[in-house]
Design a protein around this motif. Structure first.
Motif, PDB file in Angstrom:
ATOM      1  N   GLY A  86      -5.278   8.749 -17.482  1.00 14.20           N
ATOM      2  CA  GLY A  86      -4.523   9.960 -17.186  1.00 14.20           C
ATOM      3  C   GLY A  86      -3.509   9.798 -16.064  1.00 14.20           C
ATOM      4  O   GLY A  86      -2.834   8.768 -15.938  1.00 14.20           O
ATOM      5  N   CYS A 102     -17.122   3.900  -8.311  1.00 11.71           N
ATOM      6  CA  CYS A 102     -17.382   4.770  -7.161  1.00 11.71           C
ATOM      7  C   CYS A 102     -17.368   6.228  -7.588  1.00 11.71           C
ATOM      8  O   CYS A 102     -16.342   6.733  -8.043  1.00 11.71           O
ATOM      9  N   ILE A 127     -17.145   9.750  -6.345  1.00 11.50           N
ATOM     10  CA  ILE A 127     -16.689  10.321  -5.068  1.00 11.50           C
ATOM     11  C   ILE A 127     -17.560  11.469  -4.572  1.00 11.50           C
ATOM     12  O   ILE A 127     -17.309  12.012  -3.500  1.00 11.50           O
ATOM     13  N   ALA A 160      -8.921  11.912  -8.310  1.00 10.05           N
ATOM     14  CA  ALA A 160     -10.064  12.193  -9.192  1.00 10.05           C
ATOM     15  C   ALA A 160     -10.374  13.686  -9.196  1.00 10.05           C
ATOM     16  O   ALA A 160     -10.381  14.333  -8.143  1.00 10.05           O
ATOM     17  N   TYR A 171     -12.173  25.769 -10.233  1.00 11.41           N
ATOM     18  CA  TYR A 171     -11.120  24.748 -10.166  1.00 11.41           C
ATOM     19  C   TYR A 171      -9.983  25.195  -9.230  1.00 11.41           C
ATOM     20  O   TYR A 171      -9.525  24.430  -8.377  1.00 11.41           O
ATOM     21  N   LYS A 205      -8.618  23.466  -5.787  1.00  6.92           N
ATOM     22  CA  LYS A 205      -7.244  22.940  -5.692  1.00  6.92           C
ATOM     23  C   LYS A 205      -6.445  23.625  -4.595  1.00  6.92           C
ATOM     24  O   LYS A 205      -5.599  23.002  -3.958  1.00  6.92           O
ATOM     25  N   PRO A 240       0.708  19.360  -9.873  1.00 12.22           N
ATOM     26  CA  PRO A 240       1.242  19.277 -11.235  1.00 12.22           C
ATOM     27  C   PRO A 240       0.997  20.567 -12.004  1.00 12.22           C
ATOM     28  O   PRO A 240       0.053  21.309 -11.720  1.00 12.22           O
ATOM     29  N   PHE A 268       0.991  21.525 -16.320  1.00 14.48           N
ATOM     30  CA  PHE A 268       0.155  20.982 -17.404  1.00 14.48           C
ATOM     31  C   PHE A 268       0.687  19.623 -17.837  1.00 14.48           C
ATOM     32  O   PHE A 268       1.874  19.467 -18.107  1.00 14.48           O
ATOM     33  N   VAL A 269      -0.229  18.661 -17.864  1.00 10.27           N
ATOM     34  CA  VAL A 269       0.147  17.266 -18.111  1.00 10.27           C
ATOM     35  C   VAL A 269      -0.667  16.770 -19.302  1.00 10.27           C
ATOM     36  O   VAL A 269      -1.850  17.108 -19.427  1.00 10.27           O
ATOM     37  N   THR A 309      -6.406  17.978 -20.546  1.00 13.42           N
ATOM     38  CA  THR A 309      -5.765  19.087 -21.255  1.00 13.42           C
ATOM     39  C   THR A 309      -5.900  18.948 -22.774  1.00 13.42           C
ATOM     40  O   THR A 309      -5.607  19.891 -23.509  1.00 13.42           O
TER      41      THR A 309
HETATM   42  P1  NDP Z   1      -8.637  13.006 -16.527  1.00 12.12           P
HETATM   43  O1  NDP Z   1      -9.789  13.847 -16.934  1.00 12.12           O
HETATM   44  O2  NDP Z   1      -7.822  12.315 -17.555  1.00 12.12           O
HETATM   45  O3  NDP Z   1      -9.106  11.924 -15.451  1.00 12.12           O
HETATM   46  C1  NDP Z   1      -9.927  12.293 -14.360  1.00 12.12           C
HETATM   47  C2  NDP Z   1     -10.171  11.085 -13.503  1.00 12.12           C
HETATM   48  O4  NDP Z   1     -11.029  11.451 -12.424  1.00 12.12           O
HETATM   49  C3  NDP Z   1     -10.851   9.965 -14.267  1.00 12.12           C
HETATM   50  O5  NDP Z   1     -10.317   8.750 -13.830  1.00 12.12           O
HETATM   51  C4  NDP Z   1     -12.304  10.108 -13.854  1.00 12.12           C
HETATM   52  O6  NDP Z   1     -12.956   8.860 -13.956  1.00 12.12           O
HETATM   53  C5  NDP Z   1     -12.148  10.550 -12.397  1.00 12.12           C
HETATM   54  N1  NDP Z   1     -13.324  11.240 -11.881  1.00 12.12           N
HETATM   55  C6  NDP Z   1     -13.819  12.442 -12.253  1.00 12.12           C
HETATM   56  N2  NDP Z   1     -14.930  12.729 -11.546  1.00 12.12           N
HETATM   57  C7  NDP Z   1     -15.142  11.691 -10.700  1.00 12.12           C
HETATM   58  C8  NDP Z   1     -16.121  11.396  -9.720  1.00 12.12           C
HETATM   59  N3  NDP Z   1     -17.140  12.215  -9.453  1.00 12.12           N
HETATM   60  N4  NDP Z   1     -16.025  10.232  -9.043  1.00 12.12           N
HETATM   61  C9  NDP Z   1     -15.018   9.395  -9.296  1.00 12.12           C
HETATM   62  N5  NDP Z   1     -14.047   9.597 -10.200  1.00 12.12           N
HETATM   63  C10 NDP Z   1     -14.121  10.739 -10.906  1.00 12.12           C
HETATM   64  O7  NDP Z   1      -7.744  13.960 -15.642  1.00 12.12           O
HETATM   65  P2  NDP Z   1      -6.173  13.994 -15.340  1.00 12.12           P
HETATM   66  O8  NDP Z   1      -5.610  12.640 -15.291  1.00 12.12           O
HETATM   67  O9  NDP Z   1      -5.589  15.021 -16.205  1.00 12.12           O
HETATM   68  O10 NDP Z   1      -6.224  14.625 -13.864  1.00 12.12           O
HETATM   69  C11 NDP Z   1      -6.098  13.874 -12.681  1.00 12.12           C
HETATM   70  C12 NDP Z   1      -5.969  14.847 -11.523  1.00 12.12           C
HETATM   71  O11 NDP Z   1      -4.840  15.681 -11.734  1.00 12.12           O
HETATM   72  C13 NDP Z   1      -7.176  15.771 -11.373  1.00 12.12           C
HETATM   73  O12 NDP Z   1      -7.444  15.992 -10.014  1.00 12.12           O
HETATM   74  C14 NDP Z   1      -6.694  17.045 -12.047  1.00 12.12           C
HETATM   75  O13 NDP Z   1      -7.367  18.164 -11.541  1.00 12.12           O
HETATM   76  C15 NDP Z   1      -5.232  17.029 -11.669  1.00 12.12           C
HETATM   77  N6  NDP Z   1      -4.376  17.827 -12.525  1.00 12.12           N
HETATM   78  C16 NDP Z   1      -4.322  17.604 -13.883  1.00 12.12           C
HETATM   79  C17 NDP Z   1      -3.499  18.382 -14.668  1.00 12.12           C
HETATM   80  C18 NDP Z   1      -3.373  18.198 -16.136  1.00 12.12           C
HETATM   81  O14 NDP Z   1      -2.715  19.033 -16.780  1.00 12.12           O
HETATM   82  N7  NDP Z   1      -3.914  17.165 -16.733  1.00 12.12           N
HETATM   83  C19 NDP Z   1      -2.680  19.450 -14.077  1.00 12.12           C
HETATM   84  C20 NDP Z   1      -2.802  19.584 -12.659  1.00 12.12           C
HETATM   85  C21 NDP Z   1      -3.629  18.791 -11.927  1.00 12.12           C
HETATM   86  P3  NDP Z   1     -14.429   8.668 -14.597  1.00 12.12           P
HETATM   87  O15 NDP Z   1     -14.625   9.791 -15.581  1.00 12.12           O
HETATM   88  O16 NDP Z   1     -14.427   7.314 -15.213  1.00 12.12           O
HETATM   89  O17 NDP Z   1     -15.295   8.769 -13.404  1.00 12.12           O
END
Ligand code: NDP
Length: 239
Positions: free
Chosen positions: A13, A52, A54, A81, A145, A149, A175, A177-178, A183
């Motif tokens: 992502g 890791c 978090i 994350a 959420y 944020k 951001p 919506f991505v 999403t």
């Molecule tokens: P994804 O669900 O695609 O990816 C989430 C990432 O966070 C993964 O790499 C996951 O890795 C990691 N993660 C989740 N929980 C944990 C944890 N407890 N410890 C370590 N790593 C963790 O999300 P996006 O790429 O869409 O989102 C990335 C960020 O951007 C987030 O903070 C999201 O809230 C924010 N965001 C996203 C938007 C969207 O439209 N997509 C819009 C606005 C903000 P793994 O599961 O392997 O642990």
């Protein structure tokens, strides 16, 4: 200049796009996630992956120690994350609320605190927190959420004041919506509703968020701290 960069949640992502953008720029990149995997396109740049969760301060400390041994102290930290557990308030369990806060807000606290000790000593550092337009606009079904944020904004602005004299900047990217796994779970109908409210009329690509993050971590952004930079196609205008 090759910096030690850490992107949490950098295996897919938005985090992956951010990690790739730094790696393409020649930085030494480490990504963390619960799975600890590194996608091939990122591994091709020599980036390392560290397992890791978090939500666990012990795992955060161990991950930093490993990254410091391989790449040196983290100079650029991107706290990306995050998770969602969407539901309406009356159906939201206390665990739905606290687990989202624990990952999205307290998780950022854990990694920023661990990174800042070394940044303070080095008298330089760049921190970027990934928030969301939802943190400022609100969204039904996302009280947990949105609280996590918007909490990142107060957290970042306090630290901008606390750490600024040591040449450490801390900024927030919000951001809209991505297109990512997060999403992909939304229905086509919901997606249409969302896009109808976005002046640019589309979702963002992860690389478009990464571009803003990379700028905030660059020398050109040396005088920007405590800022909330929207990358939302205009969705959140007015805040
Ligand atoms: P994804 O669900 O695609 O990816 C989430 C990432 O966070 C993964 O790499 C996951 O890795 C990691 N993660 C989740 N929980 C944990 C944890 N407890 N410890 C370590 N790593 C963790 O999300 P996006 O790429 O869409 O989102 C990335 C960020 O951007 C987030 O903070 C999201 O809230 C924010 N965001 C996203 C938007 C969207 O439209 N997509 C819009 C606005 C903000 P793994 O599961 O392997 O642990």
């Amino acid at each position: 200049m090759s910096r030690s960069v850490l992107v949490t949640g950098g295996n897919r992502g938005i985090g992956l796009a951010i990690a790739l953008s730094f790696a393409e720029g020649g930085d030494k990149v480490a990504v963390t996630s619960r799975s600890g995997e590194v996608p091939a396109e990122l591994a091709a740049y020599g980036a390392i992956a560290v397992k890791c969760d978090i939500t666990d301060a012990g795992q955060v400390d161990a991950a930093f120690t490993e990254i410091e041994e391989k790449h040196g102290p983290v100079e650029v930290l991107v706290a990306n994350a995050g998770i969602t557990k969407d539901t309406l308030l009356l159906r939201m369990s206390e665990d739905d609320f606290t687990s989202v806060l624990d990952t999205n807000l307290t998780g950022a606290f854990r990694v920023v605190k661990r990174a800042s000790a070394k940044m303070l000593r080095a008298r330089k550092g760049r921190v970027v927190l990934i928030s969301s337009v939802v943190g400022l606009l609100g969204s039904p079904g996302q009280a947990n959420y949105a609280a996590s944020k918007s909490g990142l904004v107060g957290f970042a602005r306090s630290l901008a004041r606390e750490l600024g004299s040591r040449n450490i900047t801390i900024n927030v990217v919000a951001p809209g919506f991505v297109d990512t796994d997060m999403t992909a779970v939304l229905s086509d109908e919901r997606r249409k509703e969302i896009v109808a409210g976005v002046p640019l009329g589309r979702y963002a690509q992860p690389a478009e968020v990464a571009a803003a993050v990379r700028f905030l971590a660059s020398d050109e952004a040396a005088y920007i701290t405590g800022a909330v930079v929207p990358v939302d196609g205009g969705l959140g205008m007015g805040h």
